[in-house]
Design an enzyme around this catalytic site. Structure first.
Site, PDB file in Angstrom:
ATOM      1  N   THR A   7       0.858  -1.183   0.000  1.00 51.85           N
ATOM      2  CA  THR A   7       0.000   0.000   0.000  1.00 51.85           C
ATOM      3  C   THR A   7       0.896   1.234   0.000  1.00 51.85           C
ATOM      4  O   THR A   7       1.500   1.567   1.016  1.00 51.85           O
ATOM      5  CB  THR A   7      -0.914   0.013   1.233  1.00 51.85           C
ATOM      6  OG1 THR A   7      -1.666  -1.203   1.282  1.00 51.85           O
ATOM      7  CG2 THR A   7      -1.888   1.185   1.176  1.00 51.85           C
ATOM      8  N   LYS A  45      -8.290   0.093  -1.559  1.00 53.36           N
ATOM      9  CA  LYS A  45      -7.494  -0.300  -0.392  1.00 53.36           C
ATOM     10  C   LYS A  45      -7.445   0.816   0.648  1.00 53.36           C
ATOM     11  O   LYS A  45      -7.527   0.555   1.854  1.00 53.36           O
ATOM     12  CB  LYS A  45      -6.077  -0.681  -0.829  1.00 53.36           C
ATOM     13  CG  LYS A  45      -5.136  -1.046   0.324  1.00 53.36           C
ATOM     14  CD  LYS A  45      -5.653  -2.253   1.124  1.00 53.36           C
ATOM     15  CE  LYS A  45      -4.829  -2.509   2.380  1.00 53.36           C
ATOM     16  NZ  LYS A  45      -3.433  -2.839   2.135  1.00 53.36           N
ATOM     17  N   LYS A 100       0.551   4.995   8.328  1.00 58.14           N
ATOM     18  CA  LYS A 100       0.931   5.392   6.970  1.00 58.14           C
ATOM     19  C   LYS A 100      -0.285   5.352   6.058  1.00 58.14           C
ATOM     20  O   LYS A 100      -0.521   6.282   5.261  1.00 58.14           O
ATOM     21  CB  LYS A 100       2.020   4.456   6.440  1.00 58.14           C
ATOM     22  CG  LYS A 100       2.414   4.669   4.986  1.00 58.14           C
ATOM     23  CD  LYS A 100       3.006   3.404   4.371  1.00 58.14           C
ATOM     24  CE  LYS A 100       1.959   2.326   4.219  1.00 58.14           C
ATOM     25  NZ  LYS A 100       2.462   1.100   3.548  1.00 58.14           N
TER      26      LYS A 100
END
Length: 296
Positions: free
Chosen positions: A104, A181, A249
């Site tokens: 990701t 995502k 993150k």
């Protein structure tokens, strides 16, 4: 490059990045009978995979040279860009190969990387395929793969994705996987912080964890991820399955991708988790969000 067959027996795979997720993927690829080459900056990360039957390359460029499918499972866009474009990996990719970028790294970075590869190596197919799931599902080969990219790539990656995932959802052109995502991980992060704060409130009101769990179990609030993290927090088990710094993150990437849209809950969550990481909990599991509230 040798042709592949429908069963994937001749498929050669390279996995770049063998941390928690990459190492689990590599083991499942080996178990599925796929010729798997691995590389990581840390030799200690690849040594156990050699014992499991993977081939260990001396460099990332060497790893990808004969691979039909190259998986990158790396932590940030900067690492991906440096490895693929500065270390000569893009030039070493085999003609007709598929690069499956499965970490990701955000929407803007994914779009930029795909465009850059297209200009440099138009003969290589780029698939944006982040995964949903942490250490347990990765080890069990039960990840959800959110794939996007050229339709021709689907047949090439099918035996590879079948070995590491329970389901692959194809979403259209590259970038769509990263979009979904970020949304999925934003939802997950809010659930986990909600569990942490509910446990903190329960403790302050003299309600035991078992009582809270019993009240929720089997009802409409009983989400599997929330239940799992509730019990982890209750046990004080913060062994990393999905490290808090990675979850943070992804929260920050989601906020950045929202293009100025107000997301007040995610913004507050980001501030809270930055404080938790600054306090030294970043490499612990995301359930360590509980510790930032004074939990044990």
């Amino acid at each position: 490059m040798a042709a592949t067959d429908s069963g994937g027996e001749n498929v050669r795979v390279a996995v770049l990045g063998t941390g928690i997720m990459g190492s689990a993927m590599a083991r499942n690829l080996v178990s599925a009978g796929l010729r798997t080459t691995v590389w990581d900056r840390s030799p200690t990360a690849t040594a156990p995979l050699s014992e499991a039957g993977a081939l260990v390359a001396a460099s990332a460029a060497e790893a990808v040279g004969e691979a039909h499918v190259v998986i990158t499972m790396l932590p940030t866009a900067d690492v991906v860009n440096s490895l693929i474009f500065a270390d000569g990996v893009a030039q070493a990719l085999a003609e007709g190969a598929v690069w499956a970028q499965m970490g990701t790294i955000g929407l803007a970075a994914t779009t930029g990387i795909g465009s850059r590869l297209g200009q440099l190596r138009p003969d290589v197919m780029f698939v944006d395929a982040p995964v949903s799931g942490s250490k347990g599902p990765a080890e069990a080969g039960q990840l959800l793969i959110l794939a996007s990219g050229p339709p021709a790539a689907a047949a090439v990656v099918r035996p590879v994705f079948a070995a590491i995932g329970r389901k692959t959802v194809w979403l259209g052109e590259a970038g769509q996987g990263s979009r979904l995502k970020l949304v999925v991980n934003a939802y997950m992060s809010i659930l986990i912080e909600g569990v942490a704060e509910a446990l903190e409130l329960a403790g302050r009101l003299g309600i035991g964890t078992g009582t809270l769990a019993e009240a929720i179990e089997g009802g409409p609030l009983d989400a599997p991820i929330a239940d799992a993290k509730l019990h982890q927090m209750a046990r004080g088990d913060y062994a990393p399955e999905f490290p808090l710094e990675w979850a943070l993150k992804d929260v920050d990437l989601a906020i950045g991708a929202a293009s100025g849209t107000s997301l007040p809950l995610l913004a507050a969550l980001s501030r809270q988790w930055h404080a938790a990481v600054d306090a030294g909990h970043g490499r612990e599991d995301v359930s360590a969000a509980r510790l930032a509230l004074g939990g044990r």
